[in-house]
Design a protein around this motif. Structure first.
Motif, PDB file in Angstrom:
ATOM      1  N   UNK A  42      39.683 -23.332 132.342  1.00 38.57           N
ATOM      2  CA  UNK A  42      39.714 -21.873 132.350  1.00 38.57           C
ATOM      3  C   UNK A  42      38.622 -21.335 131.442  1.00 38.57           C
ATOM      4  N   UNK A  43      38.001 -20.234 131.867  1.00 44.81           N
ATOM      5  CA  UNK A  43      37.067 -19.508 131.007  1.00 44.81           C
ATOM      6  C   UNK A  43      37.534 -18.057 130.937  1.00 44.81           C
ATOM      7  N   UNK A  56      38.860 -23.363 128.045  1.00 44.32           N
ATOM      8  CA  UNK A  56      39.967 -24.284 127.784  1.00 44.32           C
ATOM      9  C   UNK A  56      40.052 -25.358 128.857  1.00 44.32           C
ATOM     10  N   UNK A  57      40.453 -26.540 128.433  1.00 53.09           N
ATOM     11  CA  UNK A  57      40.774 -27.651 129.316  1.00 53.09           C
ATOM     12  C   UNK A  57      42.183 -28.109 128.983  1.00 53.09           C
ATOM     13  N   UNK A  77      43.010 -28.005 124.957  1.00 57.31           N
ATOM     14  CA  UNK A  77      42.002 -27.754 123.926  1.00 57.31           C
ATOM     15  C   UNK A  77      41.220 -26.508 124.338  1.00 57.31           C
ATOM     16  N   UNK A  78      41.109 -25.554 123.427  1.00 58.04           N
ATOM     17  CA  UNK A  78      40.431 -24.279 123.700  1.00 58.04           C
ATOM     18  C   UNK A  78      39.346 -24.064 122.653  1.00 58.04           C
ATOM     19  N   UNK A  95      43.882 -26.845 119.416  1.00 60.02           N
ATOM     20  CA  UNK A  95      44.427 -27.956 120.186  1.00 60.02           C
ATOM     21  C   UNK A  95      45.941 -27.812 120.165  1.00 60.02           C
ATOM     22  N   UNK A  96      46.521 -27.804 121.351  1.00 55.73           N
ATOM     23  CA  UNK A  96      47.962 -27.671 121.512  1.00 55.73           C
ATOM     24  C   UNK A  96      48.491 -28.936 122.168  1.00 55.73           C
ATOM     25  N   UNK A  97      49.509 -29.541 121.551  1.00 55.70           N
ATOM     26  CA  UNK A  97      50.173 -30.717 122.112  1.00 55.70           C
ATOM     27  C   UNK A  97      51.658 -30.404 122.162  1.00 55.70           C
ATOM     28  N   UNK A  98      52.237 -30.521 123.353  1.00 61.19           N
ATOM     29  CA  UNK A  98      53.666 -30.278 123.539  1.00 61.19           C
ATOM     30  C   UNK A  98      54.276 -31.462 124.271  1.00 61.19           C
ATOM     31  N   UNK A  99      55.467 -31.884 123.834  1.00 59.80           N
ATOM     32  CA  UNK A  99      56.203 -32.870 124.609  1.00 59.80           C
ATOM     33  C   UNK A  99      57.669 -32.498 124.641  1.00 59.80           C
TER      34      UNK A  99
END
Length: 173
Positions: A42-43, A56-57, A77-78, A95-99
């Motif tokens: 996304x841009x 972002x990827x 990651x943005x 950086x966002x990490x969710x589980x």
């Protein structure tokens, strides 16, 4: 399952703070029965506002092979650019990490766990870290469907070395 998108977004639309044009692509693949992989790019172009453009990827996987287990993992990651009309360098990366994982213990009981980790690294100031880990148990009366209960324990860690503060809902240096 590929979607290309282009949309306008209003953030805090009442005061007219940010007007953004976002475009990107989302893909979903069925790896095998019960396993799905998702990716997106996304841009965001800021038309009007006090934030910089960003790119972002993201990647995610959902697991539902075994009926007793369910899980999901998402990483994003943005990269946010500097705001052109400001003196300070406002660029940052997040950086966002969710589980999430769920384990069915019986017809009525389920064990749940999830984590949310967000790391923000500013180019010109200190970093910000938010980590929220939750573990819990859910009860659902499957025979009569009259009682639902949830118990949860949460561990929360927040570290802010950015030097930013909120005053009346506004970020100030």
């Amino acid at each position: 399952d590929t979607q290309a998108f282009s949309e306008y977004r209003l953030r805090d639309a009442i005061s007219g703070r940010d007007v953004q044009a976002a475009s990107g692509i989302r893909n979903t693949w069925d790896v095998r029965e019960g396993i799905r992989l998702s990716t997106s790019a996304e841009h965001v172009n800021v038309i009007d506002g006090d934030v910089g453009d960003s790119t972002a990827l993201a990647m995610a996987i959902d697991y539902a092979v075994n009926p007793l287990w369910r899980g999901a993992l998402r990483v994003e990651h943005r990269i946010s650019e500097d705001v052109p009309h400001t003196e300070a360098n406002e660029a940052f990366d997040t950086t966002l990490v969710q589980f999430m994982v769920a384990r069915k213990l019986s017809r009525d009981w389920t064990l749940l766990a999830r984590n949310y980790l967000l790391s923000t690294r500013y180019d010109a100031r200190g970093d910000v870290l938010q980590d929220r880990f939750q573990i819990g148990v859910a009860y659902r009366d499957t025979d009569r469907n009259r009682i639902n209960a949830l118990a949860r324990y949460e561990y929360k860690l927040e570290r802010d070395e950015s030097g930013l503060a909120l005053v009346d809902g506004e970020v100030v240096d």
